[in-house]
Design a protein around this motif. Structure first.
Motif, mmCIF file in Angstrom:
data_model
loop_
_atom_site.group_PDB
_atom_site.id
_atom_site.type_symbol
_atom_site.label_atom_id
_atom_site.label_comp_id
_atom_site.label_asym_id
_atom_site.label_seq_id
_atom_site.Cartn_x
_atom_site.Cartn_y
_atom_site.Cartn_z
ATOM 1 N N SER A 1 4.544 10.842 -27.037
ATOM 2 C CA SER A 1 4.452 12.108 -26.326
ATOM 3 C C SER A 1 5.167 11.999 -24.979
ATOM 4 O O SER A 1 5.363 10.904 -24.470
ATOM 5 C CB SER A 1 2.997 12.533 -26.112
ATOM 6 N N VAL A 2 5.516 13.148 -24.411
ATOM 7 C CA VAL A 2 6.190 13.200 -23.124
ATOM 8 C C VAL A 2 5.485 14.229 -22.252
ATOM 9 O O VAL A 2 5.224 15.353 -22.679
ATOM 10 C CB VAL A 2 7.677 13.596 -23.300
ATOM 11 N N ASP A 3 5.135 13.837 -21.008
ATOM 12 C CA ASP A 3 4.518 14.746 -20.067
ATOM 13 C C ASP A 3 5.615 15.552 -19.374
ATOM 14 O O ASP A 3 6.325 15.036 -18.522
ATOM 15 C CB ASP A 3 3.707 13.945 -19.045
ATOM 16 N N THR A 4 5.777 16.805 -19.751
ATOM 17 C CA THR A 4 6.860 17.631 -19.213
ATOM 18 C C THR A 4 6.517 18.270 -17.872
ATOM 19 O O THR A 4 7.401 18.769 -17.186
ATOM 20 C CB THR A 4 7.255 18.729 -20.216
ATOM 21 N N LYS A 5 5.248 18.262 -17.460
ATOM 22 C CA LYS A 5 4.854 18.866 -16.191
ATOM 23 C C LYS A 5 5.036 17.925 -15.007
ATOM 24 O O LYS A 5 5.324 18.364 -13.920
ATOM 25 C CB LYS A 5 3.390 19.331 -16.263
ATOM 26 N N ASN A 6 4.849 16.625 -15.214
ATOM 27 C CA ASN A 6 4.960 15.648 -14.142
ATOM 28 C C ASN A 6 6.255 14.897 -14.253
ATOM 29 O O ASN A 6 6.546 13.999 -13.591
ATOM 30 C CB ASN A 6 3.775 14.683 -14.172
#
Length: 74
Positions: free
Chosen positions: A69-74
């Motif tokens: 998964s990839v955290d797109t907000k941070n």
């Protein structure tokens, strides 16, 4: 359009890391020296494995695995 029932061999194909030429087999697997794309690459999984050996004593694995998964907000 090219249709090849048993694959395509390009140049003087020799398999392996120090090989020559290229091949596309009847299943669509490709062995070649490099790949250049002008637009994009779309794949279900990317694998990156690399091992460096120094003086036959030090083994260092740079990276491996699957990005889940990839955290797109941070």
């Amino acid at each position: 359009m090219i249709y090849a029932k048993k694959g395509i061999t390009i140049g003087n194909y020799i398999s392996g890391l120090l090989g020559d030429g290229a091949i596309i087999d009847e299943h669509g697997n490709i062995e070649a020296g490099s790949l250049t794309l002008r637009e994009f690459l779309s794949v279900p999984e990317l694998r990156f494995n690399r091992v460096d050996v120094v003086s036959g004593e030090l083994w260092n694995s740079i990276a491996f695995g699957t990005i889940e998964s990839v955290d797109t907000k941070n």
